[in-house]
Design a protein around this motif. Structure first.
Motif, PDB file in Angstrom:
ATOM      1  N   LEU A 176       0.765  -1.180  -0.044  1.00  0.00           N
ATOM      2  CA  LEU A 176       0.003  -0.091   0.038  1.00  0.00           C
ATOM      3  C   LEU A 176       0.792   1.314   0.011  1.00  0.00           C
ATOM      4  CD1 LEU A 176      -2.780  -1.082   2.551  1.00  0.00           C
ATOM      5  CD2 LEU A 176      -2.951  -0.517   0.092  1.00  0.00           C
ATOM      6  N   GLU A 177       2.121   1.073   0.440  1.00  0.00           N
ATOM      7  CA  GLU A 177       3.008   2.446   0.439  1.00  0.00           C
ATOM      8  C   GLU A 177       3.458   2.726  -1.014  1.00  0.00           C
ATOM      9  OE1 GLU A 177       4.958   5.465   2.064  1.00  0.00           O
ATOM     10  OE2 GLU A 177       3.662   4.120   3.214  1.00  0.00           O
ATOM     11  N   HIS A 178       3.406   1.623  -1.711  1.00  0.00           N
ATOM     12  CA  HIS A 178       3.909   1.774  -3.070  1.00  0.00           C
ATOM     13  C   HIS A 178       2.590   2.016  -3.951  1.00  0.00           C
ATOM     14  CE1 HIS A 178       5.437   0.696  -7.222  1.00  0.00           C
ATOM     15  NE2 HIS A 178       4.580  -0.074  -7.225  1.00  0.00           N
ATOM     16  N   ASN A 179       1.735   1.407  -3.915  1.00  0.00           N
ATOM     17  CA  ASN A 179       0.407   1.499  -4.600  1.00  0.00           C
ATOM     18  C   ASN A 179      -0.850   1.539  -3.797  1.00  0.00           C
ATOM     19  OD1 ASN A 179      -2.028   1.295  -6.307  1.00  0.00           O
ATOM     20  ND2 ASN A 179      -1.350  -0.562  -7.161  1.00  0.00           N
ATOM     21  N   PRO A 180      -1.508   2.924  -3.282  1.00  0.00           N
ATOM     22  CA  PRO A 180      -2.368   2.863  -2.234  1.00  0.00           C
ATOM     23  C   PRO A 180      -3.960   2.656  -3.072  1.00  0.00           C
ATOM     24  CG  PRO A 180      -1.827   4.967  -3.363  1.00  0.00           C
ATOM     25  CD  PRO A 180      -0.930   4.010  -3.961  1.00  0.00           C
ATOM     26  N   TYR A 181      -3.881   1.636  -3.899  1.00  0.00           N
ATOM     27  CA  TYR A 181      -5.289   1.131  -4.008  1.00  0.00           C
ATOM     28  C   TYR A 181      -5.270  -0.176  -3.742  1.00  0.00           C
ATOM     29  CZ  TYR A 181      -5.970   5.451  -6.559  1.00  0.00           C
ATOM     30  OH  TYR A 181      -6.091   6.994  -6.882  1.00  0.00           O
ATOM     31  N   ALA A 182      -6.632  -0.796  -3.507  1.00  0.00           N
ATOM     32  CA  ALA A 182      -6.743  -2.110  -2.887  1.00  0.00           C
ATOM     33  C   ALA A 182      -8.121  -2.638  -3.321  1.00  0.00           C
ATOM     34  CB  ALA A 182      -6.418  -2.017  -1.608  1.00  0.00           C
ATOM     35  N   ALA A 183      -8.401  -3.642  -3.016  1.00  0.00           N
ATOM     36  CA  ALA A 183      -9.636  -4.419  -3.275  1.00  0.00           C
ATOM     37  C   ALA A 183     -10.133  -5.045  -1.802  1.00  0.00           C
ATOM     38  CB  ALA A 183      -9.892  -5.142  -4.333  1.00  0.00           C
ATOM     39  N   LEU A 184     -11.521  -5.065  -1.422  1.00  0.00           N
ATOM     40  CA  LEU A 184     -11.878  -6.056  -0.370  1.00  0.00           C
ATOM     41  C   LEU A 184     -13.026  -6.947  -0.787  1.00  0.00           C
ATOM     42  CD1 LEU A 184     -12.285  -3.223   2.358  1.00  0.00           C
ATOM     43  CD2 LEU A 184     -10.314  -4.917   2.269  1.00  0.00           C
ATOM     44  N   GLN A 185     -13.040  -8.031  -0.226  1.00  0.00           N
ATOM     45  CA  GLN A 185     -14.222  -8.827  -0.670  1.00  0.00           C
ATOM     46  C   GLN A 185     -14.742  -9.521   0.720  1.00  0.00           C
ATOM     47  OE1 GLN A 185     -14.524 -11.401  -4.151  1.00  0.00           O
ATOM     48  NE2 GLN A 185     -14.422 -13.150  -2.656  1.00  0.00           N
ATOM     49  N   PHE A 186     -15.945  -9.701   1.078  1.00  0.00           N
ATOM     50  CA  PHE A 186     -16.740 -10.181   1.882  1.00  0.00           C
ATOM     51  C   PHE A 186     -17.428 -11.477   1.280  1.00  0.00           C
ATOM     52  CE2 PHE A 186     -16.226  -6.096   3.611  1.00  0.00           C
ATOM     53  CZ  PHE A 186     -16.265  -6.141   4.955  1.00  0.00           C
ATOM     54  N   HIS A 187     -17.431 -12.701   1.790  1.00  0.00           N
ATOM     55  CA  HIS A 187     -18.035 -13.725   1.228  1.00  0.00           C
ATOM     56  C   HIS A 187     -19.105 -14.464   2.372  1.00  0.00           C
ATOM     57  CE1 HIS A 187     -17.954 -17.961  -1.075  1.00  0.00           C
ATOM     58  NE2 HIS A 187     -19.057 -17.234  -1.155  1.00  0.00           N
ATOM     59  N   TRP A 188     -20.111 -14.140   2.492  1.00  0.00           N
ATOM     60  CA  TRP A 188     -21.142 -14.966   3.223  1.00  0.00           C
ATOM     61  C   TRP A 188     -21.691 -16.235   2.684  1.00  0.00           C
ATOM     62  CZ3 TRP A 188     -22.316  -9.267   3.148  1.00  0.00           C
ATOM     63  CH2 TRP A 188     -21.391  -8.421   4.433  1.00  0.00           C
ATOM     64  N   VAL A 189     -20.981 -17.140   3.000  1.00  0.00           N
ATOM     65  CA  VAL A 189     -21.466 -18.459   2.260  1.00  0.00           C
ATOM     66  C   VAL A 189     -22.855 -18.810   2.503  1.00  0.00           C
ATOM     67  CG1 VAL A 189     -20.841 -20.988   1.717  1.00  0.00           C
ATOM     68  CG2 VAL A 189     -18.978 -19.207   2.224  1.00  0.00           C
ATOM     69  N   LEU A 194     -25.328 -17.337   3.403  1.00  0.00           N
ATOM     70  CA  LEU A 194     -26.471 -16.470   2.586  1.00  0.00           C
ATOM     71  C   LEU A 194     -26.259 -16.182   1.185  1.00  0.00           C
ATOM     72  CD1 LEU A 194     -26.437 -13.466   5.394  1.00  0.00           C
ATOM     73  CD2 LEU A 194     -27.788 -15.440   5.270  1.00  0.00           C
ATOM     74  N   GLU A 195     -25.307 -16.870   0.795  1.00  0.00           N
ATOM     75  CA  GLU A 195     -24.927 -16.904  -0.764  1.00  0.00           C
ATOM     76  C   GLU A 195     -24.700 -15.709  -1.290  1.00  0.00           C
ATOM     77  OE1 GLU A 195     -28.403 -19.132  -2.275  1.00  0.00           O
ATOM     78  OE2 GLU A 195     -27.845 -20.805  -1.331  1.00  0.00           O
ATOM     79  N   ARG A 196     -23.843 -14.772  -0.583  1.00  0.00           N
ATOM     80  CA  ARG A 196     -23.640 -13.215  -1.134  1.00  0.00           C
ATOM     81  C   ARG A 196     -22.234 -13.112  -0.904  1.00  0.00           C
ATOM     82  NH1 ARG A 196     -28.338 -10.462   3.178  1.00  0.00           N
ATOM     83  NH2 ARG A 196     -29.979 -10.817   1.537  1.00  0.00           N
ATOM     84  N   VAL A 197     -21.895 -12.141  -1.723  1.00  0.00           N
ATOM     85  CA  VAL A 197     -20.579 -11.633  -1.872  1.00  0.00           C
ATOM     86  C   VAL A 197     -20.688 -10.013  -1.971  1.00  0.00           C
ATOM     87  CG1 VAL A 197     -18.426 -11.549  -3.364  1.00  0.00           C
ATOM     88  CG2 VAL A 197     -19.584 -13.725  -3.064  1.00  0.00           C
ATOM     89  N   VAL A 198     -19.556  -9.554  -1.310  1.00  0.00           N
ATOM     90  CA  VAL A 198     -19.576  -7.813  -1.590  1.00  0.00           C
ATOM     91  C   VAL A 198     -17.961  -7.415  -1.888  1.00  0.00           C
ATOM     92  CG1 VAL A 198     -19.711  -5.579  -0.616  1.00  0.00           C
ATOM     93  CG2 VAL A 198     -21.540  -7.317   0.229  1.00  0.00           C
ATOM     94  N   ARG A 199     -18.079  -6.886  -2.985  1.00  0.00           N
ATOM     95  CA  ARG A 199     -16.749  -6.646  -3.737  1.00  0.00           C
ATOM     96  C   ARG A 199     -16.643  -5.067  -3.551  1.00  0.00           C
ATOM     97  NH1 ARG A 199     -16.150  -6.927  -8.773  1.00  0.00           N
ATOM     98  NH2 ARG A 199     -13.925  -6.860  -8.648  1.00  0.00           N
ATOM     99  N   ILE A 200     -15.475  -4.443  -2.954  1.00  0.00           N
ATOM    100  CA  ILE A 200     -15.227  -2.970  -2.764  1.00  0.00           C
ATOM    101  C   ILE A 200     -13.854  -2.681  -3.170  1.00  0.00           C
ATOM    102  CG2 ILE A 200     -15.460  -1.129  -1.370  1.00  0.00           C
ATOM    103  CD1 ILE A 200     -16.591  -3.419   0.809  1.00  0.00           C
ATOM    104  N   GLU A 201     -13.604  -1.680  -3.952  1.00  0.00           N
ATOM    105  CA  GLU A 201     -12.295  -1.093  -4.657  1.00  0.00           C
ATOM    106  C   GLU A 201     -12.248   0.240  -4.443  1.00  0.00           C
ATOM    107  OE1 GLU A 201     -12.322  -1.942  -8.708  1.00  0.00           O
ATOM    108  OE2 GLU A 201     -13.161  -4.021  -8.481  1.00  0.00           O
ATOM    109  N   GLY A 202     -10.980   0.685  -4.182  1.00  0.00           N
ATOM    110  CA  GLY A 202     -10.780   2.255  -3.884  1.00  0.00           C
ATOM    111  C   GLY A 202      -9.458   2.421  -3.323  1.00  0.00           C
ATOM    112  N   ARG A 203      -9.267   3.548  -3.116  1.00  0.00           N
ATOM    113  CA  ARG A 203      -8.101   4.298  -2.693  1.00  0.00           C
ATOM    114  C   ARG A 203      -7.829   4.010  -1.120  1.00  0.00           C
ATOM    115  NH1 ARG A 203      -6.399   9.131  -0.574  1.00  0.00           N
ATOM    116  NH2 ARG A 203      -8.335  10.058  -1.117  1.00  0.00           N
ATOM    117  N   VAL A 204      -6.798   3.512  -0.475  1.00  0.00           N
ATOM    118  CA  VAL A 204      -6.493   3.536   0.791  1.00  0.00           C
ATOM    119  C   VAL A 204      -5.703   4.429   1.268  1.00  0.00           C
ATOM    120  CG1 VAL A 204      -5.459   1.721   2.491  1.00  0.00           C
ATOM    121  CG2 VAL A 204      -6.876   1.046   0.368  1.00  0.00           C
ATOM    122  N   GLU A 205      -5.943   5.036   2.455  1.00  0.00           N
ATOM    123  CA  GLU A 205      -5.283   5.770   3.446  1.00  0.00           C
ATOM    124  C   GLU A 205      -5.118   5.530   4.619  1.00  0.00           C
ATOM    125  OE1 GLU A 205      -7.423   9.584   3.339  1.00  0.00           O
ATOM    126  OE2 GLU A 205      -8.713   9.080   4.752  1.00  0.00           O
TER     127      GLU A 205
END
Length: 211
Positions: free
Chosen positions: A87-100, A102-113
């Motif tokens: 993150l020091e080199h590239n302050p962008y990341a992605a997150l993922q929640f997987h609630w098996v 409930l058959e659900r996934v949430v994906r999130i992308e953006g800049r990190v600080e």
């Protein structure tokens, strides 16, 4: 022995419709996270964090969400870890929640600080004593000779700080500031529901994606 390629599951628990989904993604996320907690989904607060290093290689690991609000998603870690260096080199990341369950996934992308020192201090001092000592004891992501190194470090810092270890200078929080969200609800016949929210000119655009 079953073949992995033959494994099948029909997703039929729920649906996700544009008209019923939140106007903004954080509203939808809060609803789904609260439903996962109410359903006692194991480790509902666990999320996969993906970063990219200076060599262009992506890496993932599981971290725990510790706060969220209109600004974004918060977690804490060692700044000298691999993810911290990425993150020091590239302050962008992605997150993922997987609630098996409930058959659900949430994906999130953006800049990190990084969080402010005050925010990181406040959370650090709310942690159990063993966890605060552990933050000092573990040179996260570095090669160590054996577990004995961790045990010795824990004993050393326990003796040094007793009941009041300060926050290590290389330990603290990050916040991902989302500019893209995707909510995935499993559906029958692999015709899953996928809703994407994109930040466009300061407003959230909601779109349906083909599964």
């Amino acid at each position: 022995m079953s073949k992995i390629a033959d494994l099948r599951k029909s997703y039929e628990r729920a649906e996700l419709d544009e008209t019923a989904a939140g106007r903004e993604p954080m509203q939808q996320f809060d609803q789904w996270l609260q439903e996962a907690l109410a359903a006692h989904v194991p480790e509902a607060n666990a999320m996969t964090l993906a970063t990219v290093g200076p060599d262009g290689r992506p890496s993932t690991r599981v971290v725990l969400i510790k706060d969220y609000d209109a600004r974004g998603i918060v977690w804490y870690t060692n700044y000298d870890s691999r993810k911290g260096r990425d993150l020091e080199h590239n302050p962008y990341a992605a997150l993922q929640f997987h609630w098996v369950e409930l058959e659900r996934v949430v994906r999130i992308e953006g800049r990190v600080e990084k969080l402010s020192d005050a925010e990181s201090d406040a959370y650090f001092h709310s942690r159990p004593l063993d966890s605060r000592i552990g933050a000092w004891a573990s040179p996260q992501s570095q090669v160590i000779a054996s577990r004995a190194v961790l045990v010795a470090n824990a004993a050393k810092y326990s003796a040094q700080f007793a009941l009041h270890p300060p926050r290590p200078p290389n330990w603290g929080g990050y916040r991902l500031l989302p500019d893209c969200w995707e909510f995935w609800q499993g559906r029958k016949s692999r015709l899953h529901d996928r809703l994407r929210y994109r930040l466009q000119d300061g407003a959230w655009l909601k779109e349906r994606l083909a599964p």
